[in-house]
Design a protein around this motif. Structure first.
Motif, PDB file in Angstrom:
ATOM      1  N   LEU A   1       0.841  -1.191   0.000  1.00  0.00           N
ATOM      2  CA  LEU A   1       0.000   0.000   0.000  1.00  0.00           C
ATOM      3  C   LEU A   1       0.879   1.246   0.000  1.00  0.00           C
ATOM      4  O   LEU A   1       1.826   1.357   0.773  1.00  0.00           O
ATOM      5  CB  LEU A   1      -0.914   0.005   1.217  1.00  0.00           C
ATOM      6  N   GLN A   2       0.551   2.196  -0.878  1.00  0.00           N
ATOM      7  CA  GLN A   2       1.332   3.423  -1.007  1.00  0.00           C
ATOM      8  C   GLN A   2       0.478   4.621  -0.590  1.00  0.00           C
ATOM      9  O   GLN A   2      -0.679   4.724  -0.981  1.00  0.00           O
ATOM     10  CB  GLN A   2       1.791   3.613  -2.459  1.00  0.00           C
ATOM     11  N   PRO A   3       1.031   5.534   0.209  1.00  0.00           N
ATOM     12  CA  PRO A   3       0.270   6.727   0.585  1.00  0.00           C
ATOM     13  C   PRO A   3       0.041   7.623  -0.633  1.00  0.00           C
ATOM     14  O   PRO A   3       0.876   7.657  -1.542  1.00  0.00           O
ATOM     15  CB  PRO A   3       1.152   7.407   1.631  1.00  0.00           C
ATOM     16  N   PRO A   4      -1.060   8.346  -0.671  1.00  0.00           N
ATOM     17  CA  PRO A   4      -1.324   9.223  -1.823  1.00  0.00           C
ATOM     18  C   PRO A   4      -0.345  10.392  -1.864  1.00  0.00           C
ATOM     19  O   PRO A   4       0.098  10.893  -0.827  1.00  0.00           O
ATOM     20  CB  PRO A   4      -2.758   9.705  -1.573  1.00  0.00           C
ATOM     21  N   ARG A   5      -0.032  10.843  -3.066  1.00  0.00           N
ATOM     22  CA  ARG A   5       0.886  11.965  -3.229  1.00  0.00           C
ATOM     23  C   ARG A   5       0.152  13.304  -3.194  1.00  0.00           C
ATOM     24  O   ARG A   5       0.749  14.336  -2.958  1.00  0.00           O
ATOM     25  CB  ARG A   5       1.656  11.828  -4.546  1.00  0.00           C
ATOM     26  N   GLY A   6      -1.138  13.275  -3.503  1.00  0.00           N
ATOM     27  CA  GLY A   6      -1.890  14.528  -3.491  1.00  0.00           C
ATOM     28  C   GLY A   6      -1.993  15.136  -4.866  1.00  0.00           C
ATOM     29  O   GLY A   6      -1.129  14.963  -5.732  1.00  0.00           O
ATOM     30  N   ILE A   7      -3.049  15.898  -5.073  1.00  0.00           N
ATOM     31  CA  ILE A   7      -3.391  16.363  -6.414  1.00  0.00           C
ATOM     32  C   ILE A   7      -2.377  17.369  -6.956  1.00  0.00           C
ATOM     33  O   ILE A   7      -2.077  17.383  -8.160  1.00  0.00           O
ATOM     34  CB  ILE A   7      -4.825  16.934  -6.417  1.00  0.00           C
ATOM     35  N   LEU A   8      -1.789  18.217  -6.102  1.00  0.00           N
ATOM     36  CA  LEU A   8      -0.843  19.223  -6.589  1.00  0.00           C
ATOM     37  C   LEU A   8       0.461  18.583  -7.038  1.00  0.00           C
ATOM     38  O   LEU A   8       1.059  19.001  -8.049  1.00  0.00           O
ATOM     39  CB  LEU A   8      -0.580  20.263  -5.502  1.00  0.00           C
ATOM     40  N   GLN A   9       0.906  17.558  -6.331  1.00  0.00           N
ATOM     41  CA  GLN A   9       2.126  16.866  -6.748  1.00  0.00           C
ATOM     42  C   GLN A   9       1.882  16.081  -8.037  1.00  0.00           C
ATOM     43  O   GLN A   9       2.759  16.026  -8.915  1.00  0.00           O
ATOM     44  CB  GLN A   9       2.602  15.934  -5.639  1.00  0.00           C
TER      45      GLN A   9
ATOM     46  N   SER B   1      10.045  18.398 -33.026  1.00  0.00           N
ATOM     47  CA  SER B   1       9.393  19.667 -33.383  1.00  0.00           C
ATOM     48  C   SER B   1       7.982  19.462 -33.909  1.00  0.00           C
ATOM     49  O   SER B   1       7.148  20.382 -33.853  1.00  0.00           O
ATOM     50  CB  SER B   1      10.238  20.395 -34.442  1.00  0.00           C
ATOM     51  N   ALA B   2       7.682  18.275 -34.423  1.00  0.00           N
ATOM     52  CA  ALA B   2       6.351  18.026 -34.988  1.00  0.00           C
ATOM     53  C   ALA B   2       5.307  17.733 -33.907  1.00  0.00           C
ATOM     54  O   ALA B   2       4.109  17.823 -34.169  1.00  0.00           O
ATOM     55  CB  ALA B   2       6.407  16.855 -35.969  1.00  0.00           C
ATOM     56  N   ILE B   3       5.764  17.355 -32.713  1.00  0.00           N
ATOM     57  CA  ILE B   3       4.814  17.072 -31.628  1.00  0.00           C
ATOM     58  C   ILE B   3       4.329  18.399 -31.065  1.00  0.00           C
ATOM     59  O   ILE B   3       5.051  19.091 -30.344  1.00  0.00           O
ATOM     60  CB  ILE B   3       5.447  16.201 -30.529  1.00  0.00           C
ATOM     61  N   GLY B   4       3.078  18.748 -31.421  1.00  0.00           N
ATOM     62  CA  GLY B   4       2.535  20.047 -31.016  1.00  0.00           C
ATOM     63  C   GLY B   4       1.683  20.003 -29.769  1.00  0.00           C
ATOM     64  O   GLY B   4       1.608  20.997 -29.031  1.00  0.00           O
ATOM     65  N   THR B   5       1.035  18.883 -29.527  1.00  0.00           N
ATOM     66  CA  THR B   5       0.179  18.760 -28.352  1.00  0.00           C
ATOM     67  C   THR B   5       0.219  17.329 -27.822  1.00  0.00           C
ATOM     68  O   THR B   5       0.630  16.398 -28.526  1.00  0.00           O
ATOM     69  CB  THR B   5      -1.294  19.111 -28.668  1.00  0.00           C
ATOM     70  N   VAL B   6      -0.221  17.198 -26.598  1.00  0.00           N
ATOM     71  CA  VAL B   6      -0.458  15.882 -25.997  1.00  0.00           C
ATOM     72  C   VAL B   6      -1.935  15.891 -25.582  1.00  0.00           C
ATOM     73  O   VAL B   6      -2.267  16.097 -24.410  1.00  0.00           O
ATOM     74  CB  VAL B   6       0.464  15.637 -24.785  1.00  0.00           C
ATOM     75  N   PRO B   7      -2.837  15.707 -26.553  1.00  0.00           N
ATOM     76  CA  PRO B   7      -4.260  15.969 -26.293  1.00  0.00           C
ATOM     77  C   PRO B   7      -4.900  15.055 -25.269  1.00  0.00           C
ATOM     78  O   PRO B   7      -5.857  15.445 -24.609  1.00  0.00           O
ATOM     79  CB  PRO B   7      -4.902  15.776 -27.671  1.00  0.00           C
ATOM     80  N   TYR B   8      -4.396  13.838 -25.133  1.00  0.00           N
ATOM     81  CA  TYR B   8      -4.930  12.915 -24.144  1.00  0.00           C
ATOM     82  C   TYR B   8      -3.824  12.552 -23.169  1.00  0.00           C
ATOM     83  O   TYR B   8      -2.801  11.987 -23.561  1.00  0.00           O
ATOM     84  CB  TYR B   8      -5.498  11.665 -24.818  1.00  0.00           C
ATOM     85  N   ASN B   9      -4.028  12.923 -21.923  1.00  0.00           N
ATOM     86  CA  ASN B   9      -3.042  12.615 -20.906  1.00  0.00           C
ATOM     87  C   ASN B   9      -3.746  12.511 -19.564  1.00  0.00           C
ATOM     88  O   ASN B   9      -4.856  13.027 -19.385  1.00  0.00           O
ATOM     89  CB  ASN B   9      -1.934  13.677 -20.876  1.00  0.00           C
ATOM     90  N   GLY B  10      -3.111  11.855 -18.638  1.00  0.00           N
ATOM     91  CA  GLY B  10      -3.703  11.750 -17.314  1.00  0.00           C
ATOM     92  C   GLY B  10      -2.762  11.079 -16.350  1.00  0.00           C
ATOM     93  O   GLY B  10      -1.967  10.212 -16.724  1.00  0.00           O
ATOM     94  N   LEU B  11      -2.836  11.508 -15.101  1.00  0.00           N
ATOM     95  CA  LEU B  11      -2.090  10.891 -14.010  1.00  0.00           C
ATOM     96  C   LEU B  11      -3.083  10.717 -12.862  1.00  0.00           C
ATOM     97  O   LEU B  11      -3.737  11.688 -12.459  1.00  0.00           O
ATOM     98  CB  LEU B  11      -0.915  11.772 -13.592  1.00  0.00           C
ATOM     99  N   ALA B  12      -3.213   9.501 -12.380  1.00  0.00           N
ATOM    100  CA  ALA B  12      -4.250   9.213 -11.379  1.00  0.00           C
ATOM    101  C   ALA B  12      -3.713   8.280 -10.310  1.00  0.00           C
ATOM    102  O   ALA B  12      -2.810   7.475 -10.559  1.00  0.00           O
ATOM    103  CB  ALA B  12      -5.470   8.589 -12.049  1.00  0.00           C
ATOM    104  N   GLU B  13      -4.281   8.386  -9.130  1.00  0.00           N
ATOM    105  CA  GLU B  13      -4.000   7.437  -8.061  1.00  0.00           C
ATOM    106  C   GLU B  13      -5.322   7.054  -7.397  1.00  0.00           C
ATOM    107  O   GLU B  13      -6.267   7.830  -7.356  1.00  0.00           O
ATOM    108  CB  GLU B  13      -3.008   8.010  -7.041  1.00  0.00           C
ATOM    109  N   ARG B  14      -5.347   5.826  -6.902  1.00  0.00           N
ATOM    110  CA  ARG B  14      -6.589   5.292  -6.330  1.00  0.00           C
ATOM    111  C   ARG B  14      -6.276   4.453  -5.099  1.00  0.00           C
ATOM    112  O   ARG B  14      -5.308   3.689  -5.085  1.00  0.00           O
ATOM    113  CB  ARG B  14      -7.319   4.440  -7.369  1.00  0.00           C
TER     114      ARG B  14
END
Length: 461
Positions: A124-132, A149-162
């Protein structure tokens, strides 16, 4: 199974909850009941060019209570309230609903609901918190944008903990409980060059905590895959030997998992039937196991929705169909033991956990020494499949799916502009040439590169 940790908040007490339910059930004259509960606390972030796009925190709970009446009929109710009054209302509701239970579909307790379960190493890992989480994802997005140089956006991204918890209890004394922490990151980049179509690709990683995530590996994989698709060309329509990435082949098998699903067999929506057991389904060197206990399965459950212990199950051995996935009810219909693949609900569902695909020991494993870069014919390397829900007809066996991948000719790879791969899953399983490389752990299972000959590829007109 993992124990408690004060940093993760209060844990449910399965024994105390079971005692409360027993007392409340007795006061209403209920002799047979069970309860399945899943509770979680989720935190997730998304960014857009360095700015927060979405910050979310949520607490979820899903609780199912079943009650059997004196005639053996079952009533089911759902709640999100684990207080005494909430549980009493759920029991009363299920008791009232049991009068309308289906006499042709009467689930019972799993005979294995009190059997020992595997001890899983899930720290079990303690949560890091939303700001971190937000700072980490901002940095990851910035690094990915700087890779080309051709990579202009990262339209789908996410970091989550549960942080999650599962419980199964019944009036026969079953007391199952499991706590788990997980984290995930995904990065999906979009690249575009002047006069060319946009190209996209991505990667994801899972771990038990946000601090254990392989962020650098996720960035590298997303960048390499995206950049490799910039130089694209159309492909001629025809039949090709295809090399499936582990992720793509596992997606394809998962889309046709009704082949191994006893519920689907009994409902008449599977390509398999009762007589299929013991019959060859694939090439004689293919083994397929469902193994939710594999150490690579982040988020593994020690038991299913009915309390049956999770275990490794042989579905195909030497290409022969050996077993189906079962709940208590389907196992009873087949005269076998439940396999630990049930979900708890108004109608008990059956589903796979985590596939292992590999070579049958002693079979030779098909063609040896396969290397897509040394092939004497053009190959289609399928990296990822799309539109699986729309392009798969599971009860018929057919599929027609858009894919991202490369044409490999004379050791050189060139991205395919747009194409679909079509075929029949039974044909695929009988047309496997062999495996390339070591098996890779993915979020959905363990699998090597898989060579399949004679698949139909349709290029863009």
């Amino acid at each position: 199974m993992a124990g408690g940790d004060n940093a993760l908040g209060p844990s449910l007490n399965a024994d105390a909850l079971g005692q409360t339910l027993s007392r409340l059930a007795a006061s209403h004259g209920i002799r047979q009941w069970d309860l399945g509960a899943a509770c979680s606390s989720d935190t997730s972030v998304q960014v857009d060019r360095g700015e927060p796009k979405q910050l979310k925190g949520a607490q979820r709970s899903s609780i199912t209570v079943r009650v059997w009446n004196g005639d053996g009929l079952v009533g089911t109710t759902s709640t999100s309230d684990l207080s005494d009054s909430g549980l009493e209302r759920a029991l009363s509701g299920a008791q009232a609903a049991s009068a309308f239970g289906n006499p042709d579909d009467t689930p019972a307790f799993s005979p294995l609901a009190t059997a020992p379960v595997a001890e899983l190493n899930q720290p079990l890992q303690p949560p890091r918190g939303i700001l971190q989480l937000l700072d980490t994802l901002k940095q990851a997005e910035q690094e990915l944008l700087g890779r080309h140089s051709a990579i202009g956006t990262v339209p789908y991204n996410g970091l989550a903990e549960r942080s999650s918890e599962r419980i199964y209890l019944n009036s026969d004394g079953a007391r199952r409980q499991q706590r788990l922490t997980t984290a995930s990151v995904y990065l999906y980049a979009r690249a575009e060059e002047t006069g060319r179509k946009p190209r996209s690709a991505g990667a994801m990683r899972l771990a038990y905590g946000a601090g254990d995530l392989d962020i650098a590996g996720c960035i590298n994989e997303a960048a390499e895959r995206t950049i490799s698709h910039l130089d694209y060309a159309p492909i001629e329509t025809g039949h090709y030997t295809c090399v499936f990435s582990p992720e793509a082949f596992l997606d394809l098998i998962g889309a046709f998992s009704s082949l191994f699903n006893a519920r689907a067999v009994l409902d008449g929506v599977s390509l398999s039937n009762r007589e299929s057991l013991g019959q060859p389904l694939a090439v004689p060197f293919l083994d397929l196991h469902d193994n939710g206990l594999h150490p690579g399965n982040i988020g593994a459950s020690a038991f299913d929705g009915e309390g049956t212990p999770t275990r490794r199950l042989a579905l195909l051995e030497g290409g022969v169909l050996r077993q189906f996935l079962h709940s208590e009810a389907t196992a009873r219909a087949f005269g076998v033991e439940p396999t630990g693949h049930a979900g708890l609900g108004a109608k008990v569902s059956v589903g796979p956990d985590w596939f292992e695909i590999g070579t049958t020991p002693g079979s030779g494993g098909g063609q040896a020494g396969l290397n897509r870069f040394q092939a004497d014919q053009p190959l289609v390397w399928i990296d990822s499949l799309s539109a699986l829900h729309a392009g798969v007809k599971a009860s018929q066996g057919s599929f027609s799916l858009p894919f991202d991948g490369w044409l490999v000719r004379d050791g050189e790879c060139r991205s395919i502009e747009a194409a679909t791969v079509a075929g029949d899953i039974r044909q695929v399983l009988q047309s496997i040439v062999g495996f390339e490389g070591e098996a890779k752990v993915t979020p959905d299972g363990l699998c090597p590169m898989v060579w399949v000959e004679g698949l139909s590829i349709t290029g863009e007109a």
